[in-house]
Each structure stands twice: as structure tokens, then as C-alpha cells.
Motif scaffolding. Structure first.
Motif, PDB file in Angstrom:
ATOM      1  N   ASN A   1       0.835  -1.192   0.000  1.00 56.94           N
ATOM      2  CA  ASN A   1       0.000   0.000   0.000  1.00 56.94           C
ATOM      3  C   ASN A   1       0.876   1.250   0.000  1.00 56.94           C
ATOM      4  OD1 ASN A   1      -2.405   1.347  -0.066  1.00 56.94           O
ATOM      5  ND2 ASN A   1      -2.858   1.085   2.100  1.00 56.94           N
ATOM      6  N   SER A   2       2.017   1.185  -0.653  1.00 54.21           N
ATOM      7  CA  SER A   2       2.984   2.267  -0.594  1.00 54.21           C
ATOM      8  C   SER A   2       3.233   2.860  -1.973  1.00 54.21           C
ATOM      9  CB  SER A   2       4.306   1.730  -0.045  1.00 54.21           C
ATOM     10  OG  SER A   2       4.876   0.844  -1.001  1.00 54.21           O
ATOM     11  N   SER A   3       4.115   3.854  -1.996  1.00 52.89           N
ATOM     12  CA  SER A   3       4.497   4.444  -3.278  1.00 52.89           C
ATOM     13  C   SER A   3       5.229   3.414  -4.129  1.00 52.89           C
ATOM     14  CB  SER A   3       5.354   5.692  -3.065  1.00 52.89           C
ATOM     15  OG  SER A   3       6.550   5.364  -2.401  1.00 52.89           O
ATOM     16  N   GLN A   4       5.916   2.465  -3.495  1.00 49.52           N
ATOM     17  CA  GLN A   4       6.589   1.415  -4.257  1.00 49.52           C
ATOM     18  C   GLN A   4       5.571   0.557  -5.002  1.00 49.52           C
ATOM     19  OE1 GLN A   4       7.455   2.184  -1.117  1.00 49.52           O
ATOM     20  NE2 GLN A   4       9.597   2.733  -1.272  1.00 49.52           N
ATOM     21  N   PHE A   5       4.425   0.271  -4.354  1.00 45.50           N
ATOM     22  CA  PHE A   5       3.387  -0.488  -5.044  1.00 45.50           C
ATOM     23  C   PHE A   5       2.838   0.330  -6.209  1.00 45.50           C
ATOM     24  CE2 PHE A   5      -1.040  -1.297  -5.990  1.00 45.50           C
ATOM     25  CZ  PHE A   5      -0.946  -2.607  -6.426  1.00 45.50           C
ATOM     26  N   LYS A   6       2.638   1.604  -5.968  1.00 46.66           N
ATOM     27  CA  LYS A   6       2.121   2.450  -7.050  1.00 46.66           C
ATOM     28  C   LYS A   6       3.073   2.470  -8.235  1.00 46.66           C
ATOM     29  CE  LYS A   6      -0.579   5.119  -3.858  1.00 46.66           C
ATOM     30  NZ  LYS A   6      -0.493   6.115  -2.833  1.00 46.66           N
ATOM     31  N   THR A   7       4.371   2.463  -7.943  1.00 50.16           N
ATOM     32  CA  THR A   7       5.374   2.407  -9.016  1.00 50.16           C
ATOM     33  C   THR A   7       5.290   1.067  -9.735  1.00 50.16           C
ATOM     34  OG1 THR A   7       6.837   3.905  -7.821  1.00 50.16           O
ATOM     35  CG2 THR A   7       7.847   2.524  -9.507  1.00 50.16           C
TER      36      THR A   7
ATOM     37  N   GLN B   1      -2.096 -11.921 -16.367  1.00 47.58           N
ATOM     38  CA  GLN B   1      -2.132 -12.461 -15.012  1.00 47.58           C
ATOM     39  C   GLN B   1      -1.584 -11.434 -14.012  1.00 47.58           C
ATOM     40  OE1 GLN B   1      -3.453 -15.566 -13.968  1.00 47.58           O
ATOM     41  NE2 GLN B   1      -4.269 -15.436 -16.039  1.00 47.58           N
ATOM     42  N   MET B   2      -0.456 -10.799 -14.383  1.00 44.49           N
ATOM     43  CA  MET B   2       0.122  -9.779 -13.495  1.00 44.49           C
ATOM     44  C   MET B   2      -0.812  -8.583 -13.363  1.00 44.49           C
ATOM     45  SD  MET B   2       4.200  -9.712 -14.155  1.00 44.49           S
ATOM     46  CE  MET B   2       4.066  -9.563 -15.922  1.00 44.49           C
ATOM     47  N   ALA B   3      -1.409  -8.158 -14.464  1.00 43.82           N
ATOM     48  CA  ALA B   3      -2.330  -7.021 -14.418  1.00 43.82           C
ATOM     49  C   ALA B   3      -3.514  -7.352 -13.517  1.00 43.82           C
ATOM     50  CB  ALA B   3      -2.799  -6.652 -15.825  1.00 43.82           C
ATOM     51  N   SER B   4      -4.006  -8.573 -13.599  1.00 42.46           N
ATOM     52  CA  SER B   4      -5.113  -8.986 -12.724  1.00 42.46           C
ATOM     53  C   SER B   4      -4.707  -8.885 -11.262  1.00 42.46           C
ATOM     54  CB  SER B   4      -5.535 -10.428 -13.039  1.00 42.46           C
ATOM     55  OG  SER B   4      -6.051 -10.516 -14.336  1.00 42.46           O
ATOM     56  N   TRP B   5      -3.505  -9.382 -10.930  1.00 41.65           N
ATOM     57  CA  TRP B   5      -3.033  -9.316  -9.552  1.00 41.65           C
ATOM     58  C   TRP B   5      -2.891  -7.861  -9.104  1.00 41.65           C
ATOM     59  CZ3 TRP B   5       0.734  -7.244  -6.532  1.00 41.65           C
ATOM     60  CH2 TRP B   5       0.870  -7.768  -5.249  1.00 41.65           C
ATOM     61  N   LEU B   6      -2.299  -7.033  -9.950  1.00 39.36           N
ATOM     62  CA  LEU B   6      -2.108  -5.617  -9.603  1.00 39.36           C
ATOM     63  C   LEU B   6      -3.449  -4.916  -9.393  1.00 39.36           C
ATOM     64  CD1 LEU B   6       0.802  -4.822 -12.080  1.00 39.36           C
ATOM     65  CD2 LEU B   6       0.965  -4.827  -9.568  1.00 39.36           C
ATOM     66  N   LEU B   7      -4.415  -5.216 -10.231  1.00 40.20           N
ATOM     67  CA  LEU B   7      -5.739  -4.610 -10.079  1.00 40.20           C
ATOM     68  C   LEU B   7      -6.425  -5.078  -8.799  1.00 40.20           C
ATOM     69  CD1 LEU B   7      -6.910  -4.755 -13.787  1.00 40.20           C
ATOM     70  CD2 LEU B   7      -6.533  -2.666 -12.433  1.00 40.20           C
ATOM     71  N   LEU B   8      -6.278  -6.359  -8.478  1.00 40.91           N
ATOM     72  CA  LEU B   8      -6.841  -6.867  -7.221  1.00 40.91           C
ATOM     73  C   LEU B   8      -6.193  -6.192  -6.018  1.00 40.91           C
ATOM     74  CD1 LEU B   8      -7.155 -10.684  -7.974  1.00 40.91           C
ATOM     75  CD2 LEU B   8      -9.037  -9.082  -7.516  1.00 40.91           C
ATOM     76  N   GLN B   9      -4.864  -6.078  -6.057  1.00 42.88           N
ATOM     77  CA  GLN B   9      -4.166  -5.455  -4.937  1.00 42.88           C
ATOM     78  C   GLN B   9      -4.564  -3.989  -4.813  1.00 42.88           C
ATOM     79  OE1 GLN B   9      -2.363  -7.144  -2.660  1.00 42.88           O
ATOM     80  NE2 GLN B   9      -2.506  -5.229  -1.545  1.00 42.88           N
ATOM     81  N   ARG B  10      -4.704  -3.302  -5.937  1.00 40.71           N
ATOM     82  CA  ARG B  10      -5.143  -1.901  -5.896  1.00 40.71           C
ATOM     83  C   ARG B  10      -6.550  -1.801  -5.309  1.00 40.71           C
ATOM     84  NH1 ARG B  10      -6.296   1.800 -11.068  1.00 40.71           N
ATOM     85  NH2 ARG B  10      -8.126   0.490 -10.998  1.00 40.71           N
TER      86      ARG B  10
ATOM     87  N   VAL C   1      -7.980  -3.808  -3.086  1.00 44.84           N
ATOM     88  CA  VAL C   1      -7.931  -3.983  -1.635  1.00 44.84           C
ATOM     89  C   VAL C   1      -7.287  -2.759  -0.982  1.00 44.84           C
ATOM     90  CG1 VAL C   1      -5.759  -5.260  -1.307  1.00 44.84           C
ATOM     91  CG2 VAL C   1      -7.659  -5.704   0.189  1.00 44.84           C
ATOM     92  N   ASN C   2      -6.270  -2.196  -1.617  1.00 45.03           N
ATOM     93  CA  ASN C   2      -5.624  -0.996  -1.077  1.00 45.03           C
ATOM     94  C   ASN C   2      -6.596   0.175  -0.992  1.00 45.03           C
ATOM     95  OD1 ASN C   2      -3.251  -2.432  -1.004  1.00 45.03           O
ATOM     96  ND2 ASN C   2      -2.279  -1.340  -2.686  1.00 45.03           N
ATOM     97  N   ASN C   3      -7.473   0.283  -1.994  1.00 42.85           N
ATOM     98  CA  ASN C   3      -8.434   1.395  -2.054  1.00 42.85           C
ATOM     99  C   ASN C   3      -9.712   1.106  -1.282  1.00 42.85           C
ATOM    100  OD1 ASN C   3      -6.646   2.812  -3.655  1.00 42.85           O
ATOM    101  ND2 ASN C   3      -7.647   2.219  -5.576  1.00 42.85           N
ATOM    102  N   GLY C   4      -9.808  -0.059  -0.653  1.00 45.26           N
ATOM    103  CA  GLY C   4     -11.000  -0.395   0.114  1.00 45.26           C
ATOM    104  C   GLY C   4     -12.181  -0.806  -0.747  1.00 45.26           C
ATOM    105  N   GLU C   5     -11.945  -1.101  -2.014  1.00 44.11           N
ATOM    106  CA  GLU C   5     -13.021  -1.496  -2.923  1.00 44.11           C
ATOM    107  C   GLU C   5     -13.376  -2.971  -2.766  1.00 44.11           C
ATOM    108  OE1 GLU C   5     -11.232  -0.463  -6.612  1.00 44.11           O
ATOM    109  OE2 GLU C   5     -11.327   1.686  -6.209  1.00 44.11           O
TER     110      GLU C   5
END
Length: 170
Positions: free
Chosen positions: A17-23, A71-80, A82-86
Motif C-alpha cells: 500500500n505504498s508508493s513502491q506499489f504504485k510504481t 495475469q500480473m495485471a489482474s493481480w495488480l488490479l486486485l491489490q489496488r 484492496v488498497n483502495n478499500g473497494e
């Protein structure tokens, strides 16, 4: 006496949930877009002039590349999400089981590999590096909580340092 590990900081959870994840998210989505543009343009033209063995390899590797990135995009979208509370962590865990972050390795010794366009090989290599970073972060974030405990004989600072290395590399 406090149980060891209860006061440690979960760096992997914070990294997610950090700037590193956003990068990482930005890199992943940019690579998806760059790959789609390449495969629809320059790559399509380049693949038409490849020798037969390289042409077959190009077709197979481009499918693997596309699958790996989706597959990676799916994981990144899922993590985003959860990070955004969606989505809740439990919802993400249920969906995450459908995402595959391993098993898309490349045989660089395959006949025709060196005849593939350099731009294509670069996209494949970059996708593999990104896949490894995402898979490492996934293992750190979603491993069972009992696996996080620090053995009595291991320095808890060292354990957290190892988590940092896993999440951020180097």
C-alpha cells in the motif's frame, strides 16, 4: 514475557500500500500497454519476415507473454482494489486464486530464440522480471500468518530486513 514477533512491523503489508506499489502498478500497466502496441504494430511486421522456426516460436512466446502480463495485471488490479478499500482481503483472496504468477518461464536456448526481434525479446525479459517482483510481493503479503512468526534463534530485525529485500529487491 512477550511472544516474539508480535511487535514487528509487517513491511510486506505496508509495501503493498505504498508508493513502491504504485510504481510497480504503473510499471506493470505501462508494460501491458507497450506490449500491446508492439504486438499490434512493429512486432506484427517483424514476425512476418522471420524464418519458419522463429515464426512459430514468436507465435508461442507472444501468447505466453500476453498471458503472463494479463495475469500480473489482474493481480495488480486486485491489490489496488484492496488498497483502495473497494474489496475486502477475503474477496481478493478468493479472486486471487484464479491468478497464476508462475510457470511462464522462457527457454532462451530454444531454436529460433536468437532470431526473434530484439524488441520482442526485451519485452519478454522485462515481463519476467516484473513477474518475479509481483510473485515475491504476493508471497510476502498473502502467506499464512503463522508462517510470519520469527524462530527464536533468528534475529527479528534480520527477518524484517529479508522481507524488505523480497518486497523491494536488492
Amino acid at each position: 514475557m512477550q511472544e516474539q514477533g508480535l511487535n514487528t512491523v509487517n513491511f510486506a503489508g505496508r509495501a503493498a500500500n505504498s508508493s513502491q506499489f504504485k510504481t510497480l502498478y504503473s510499471e506493470g500497466m505501462a508494460l501491458v500497454e507497450e506490449t500491446a502496441t508492439y504486438l499490434d504494430g512493429t512486432g506484427r511486421a517483424a514476425s512476418k519476415v522471420l524464418p519458419r522456426i522463429a515464426s512459430v516460436l514468436y507465435a508461442a512466446e507472444s501468447m505466453r507473454l500476453t498471458t503472463r502480463l494479463m495475469q500480473m495485471a489482474s493481480w495488480l488490479l486486485l491489490q489496488r482494489a484492496v488498497n483502495n478499500g473497494e474489496m475486502s482481503r477475503d474477496q481478493v483472496l478468493a479472486e486471487k486464486n484464479k491468478v497464476r504468477l508462475d510457470g511462464f518461464n522462457v527457454d532462451r536456448n530454444a531454436p529460433g530464440w536468437n532470431e526473434l526481434p530484439e524488441g520482442f525479446r526485451d519485452l519478454v525479459e522485462r515481463s519476467l522480471r516484473l513477474q518475479n517482483r509481483v510473485a515475491l510481493l504476493d508471497r510476502e503479503i498473502y502467506r499464512p500468518s503463522d508462517a510470519v512468526s520469527v524462530p527464536d534463534n533468528e534475529n527479528s530485525v534480520r527477518a524484517q530486513f529479508n522481507l524488505l529485500q523480497t518486497a523491494f529487491g536488492n
